[in-house]
Design an enzyme around this catalytic site. Structure first.
Site, PDB file in Angstrom:
ATOM      1  N   ARG A 111       0.896  -1.163   0.000  1.00 37.26           N
ATOM      2  CA  ARG A 111       0.000   0.000   0.000  1.00 37.26           C
ATOM      3  C   ARG A 111       0.935   1.214   0.000  1.00 37.26           C
ATOM      4  O   ARG A 111       1.874   1.270   0.807  1.00 37.26           O
ATOM      5  CB  ARG A 111      -0.896   0.007   1.236  1.00 37.26           C
ATOM      6  CG  ARG A 111      -1.671  -1.305   1.470  1.00 37.26           C
ATOM      7  CD  ARG A 111      -2.957  -1.377   0.685  1.00 37.26           C
ATOM      8  NE  ARG A 111      -3.727  -2.576   1.007  1.00 37.26           N
ATOM      9  CZ  ARG A 111      -4.592  -3.144   0.182  1.00 37.26           C
ATOM     10  NH1 ARG A 111      -4.805  -2.655  -1.022  1.00 37.26           N
ATOM     11  NH2 ARG A 111      -5.284  -4.198   0.545  1.00 37.26           N
ATOM     12  N   THR A 155      -9.150  -9.141  -8.063  1.00 36.98           N
ATOM     13  CA  THR A 155      -9.421  -8.937  -6.634  1.00 36.98           C
ATOM     14  C   THR A 155     -10.403  -9.994  -6.176  1.00 36.98           C
ATOM     15  O   THR A 155     -11.331 -10.342  -6.930  1.00 36.98           O
ATOM     16  CB  THR A 155     -10.008  -7.531  -6.336  1.00 36.98           C
ATOM     17  OG1 THR A 155     -10.658  -7.570  -5.057  1.00 36.98           O
ATOM     18  CG2 THR A 155     -11.025  -7.065  -7.354  1.00 36.98           C
ATOM     19  N   ASP A 186     -12.618  -9.519  -4.131  1.00 34.94           N
ATOM     20  CA  ASP A 186     -13.887  -8.851  -3.783  1.00 34.94           C
ATOM     21  C   ASP A 186     -14.890  -8.829  -4.941  1.00 34.94           C
ATOM     22  O   ASP A 186     -16.080  -8.615  -4.715  1.00 34.94           O
ATOM     23  CB  ASP A 186     -13.620  -7.407  -3.333  1.00 34.94           C
ATOM     24  CG  ASP A 186     -12.670  -7.325  -2.156  1.00 34.94           C
ATOM     25  OD1 ASP A 186     -12.558  -8.330  -1.419  1.00 34.94           O
ATOM     26  OD2 ASP A 186     -12.027  -6.280  -1.973  1.00 34.94           O
ATOM     27  N   ASP A 227     -15.541  -6.566  -7.005  1.00 38.02           N
ATOM     28  CA  ASP A 227     -16.328  -5.325  -6.940  1.00 38.02           C
ATOM     29  C   ASP A 227     -15.927  -4.291  -7.996  1.00 38.02           C
ATOM     30  O   ASP A 227     -16.097  -3.098  -7.787  1.00 38.02           O
ATOM     31  CB  ASP A 227     -16.203  -4.707  -5.532  1.00 38.02           C
ATOM     32  CG  ASP A 227     -14.758  -4.447  -5.138  1.00 38.02           C
ATOM     33  OD1 ASP A 227     -13.849  -4.886  -5.855  1.00 38.02           O
ATOM     34  OD2 ASP A 227     -14.538  -3.801  -4.095  1.00 38.02           O
TER      35      ASP A 227
END
Ligand code: F6P
Length: 320
Positions: A72, A126, A128, A130
């Site tokens: 990150r 990912t 997710d 999303d």
């Protein structure tokens, strides 16, 4: 188009390595050079990259995580950081950059595209699922299967002890993972952030099940619904049943990618390299009606992918 860069800036997802391998080999077959920036955007800030040859990406198709590592990178969120990254791309004559990741990574690519002449293409990867503009992301199928395997095992204990289990799955603020996992483990209740479910409804389902002789239950909850430990306590108090909480956590993010995740990696990589060879940038590749397609990266970043809430009704019918 002569040189393509590859970067994996966000959370890792199973199938990212398969995508790095596929981009490298497809680009090689089109006589392009490929370099891989290490540790996400940080690699562009520090000019840290390695040459990716077809041999350098051998033996990784079956590996989870990302061989390029990830980090990150708050510095990249500042204007100065984005400018520095653009300078690195220019200094290395990178004509196209393939960004493998989720919506956060694509927002970064969009910012970078405003400062750089390098063409950006996103490959959605990912757990997710999303990302707007694709029906499925690389890594989602693997994470669903990992969670299903774990919950099938938890079900054994739930049945033996006649307990209720809440199993928390990942998904950040969205319920894609919880919904598919919930349906495929036969969950009695599925909790997703997109659908407000009152405690009285949950208790209603569990009490009705008990009346029918079903003393056990699996509640699949997306992490985005909030404090699952507090939900577990409430249910215990109101039903008098034993309730246990199991948080699957990072186990869902790692592991060998399924065939499906690997296949998507190959299909998306081919489209990404094709777009760059046609000098098309600012795109995100994806699946539309089952076929490989692409949309503008700005649209993908702006729009919210809808969750099919009708599937909650299907799950209800299947778990009576
Ligand atoms: O986006 C993938 C994901 O695993 C989410 O499901 C989760 O909420 C988040 O990343 C965790 O992020 P981090 O790796 O920063 O802890």
């Amino acid at each position: 188009m002569k040189t393509i860069g590859v970067v994996t800036p966000g959370g890792d997802a199973p199938g990212m390595n398969a995508a790095i391998r596929a981009v490298t080999r497809i680009a090689h077959s089109r006589k392009l050079q490929v370099i891989g920036f290490e540790r996400g955007w940080d690699g562009l800030l520090t000019n840290n990259f390695k040459r990716l040859t077809p041999r350098a990406v051998g033996g990784i198709i079956q590996l989870g995580g990302t061989m390029l590592h990830t980090l990150r990178c708050p510095k990249f969120e500042e204007k100065e950081g984005v400018k520095k990254a653009a300078e690195t791309l220019a200094a290395n004559n990178v004509d196209g950059l393939v960004v493998i990741g989720g919506d956060g990574s694509f927002r970064g690519a969009l910012d970078l595209s405003r400062e750089s002449r390098t063409l950006m293409v996103g490959i959605p990867a990912t757990i997710d699922n999303d990302v707007f503009g694709t029906e499925e992301t690389i890594g989602f199928d693997t994470a669903v299967n990992t969670a299903v395997k774990a919950i099938d095992q938890i079900r054994d204990t739930a049945i033996s002890h006649e307990r209720i289990f809440i199993v928390e799955v990942m998904g950040r603020k969205r319920g894609f993972l919880a919904l598919d996992v919930g349906i495929t483990v036969g969950a009695e209740v599925i909790l997703v952030p997109e659908n407000e479910c009152k405690m009285t409804e949950i208790i209603g389902v569990l009490k009705e099940n008990e009346r029918k002789g079903k003393k056990t239950g699996i509640i699949v909850a997306a992490e985005g619904v909030g404090d699952t430990a507090a939900i577990a306590k409430q249910i215990e108090k109101q039903t008098g049943s034993e309730v246990r909480l199991s948080i699957l956590g990072y186990a869902q993010r790692g592991g060998s990618p399924t065939a499906r995740s690997r296949l998507l990696a190959g299909l998306f990589a081919e489209k990404a390299v094709d777009l760059l060879c046609q000098e098309q940038g600012n795109k995100v590749v994806g699946l539309k009606n089952g076929a490989v397609a692409n949309i503008d990266i700005a649209e993908s970043c702006k729009k919210r992918k809808p969750l099919d809430l009708r599937l909650l009704k299907l799950a209800e019918m299947l778990a009576i």
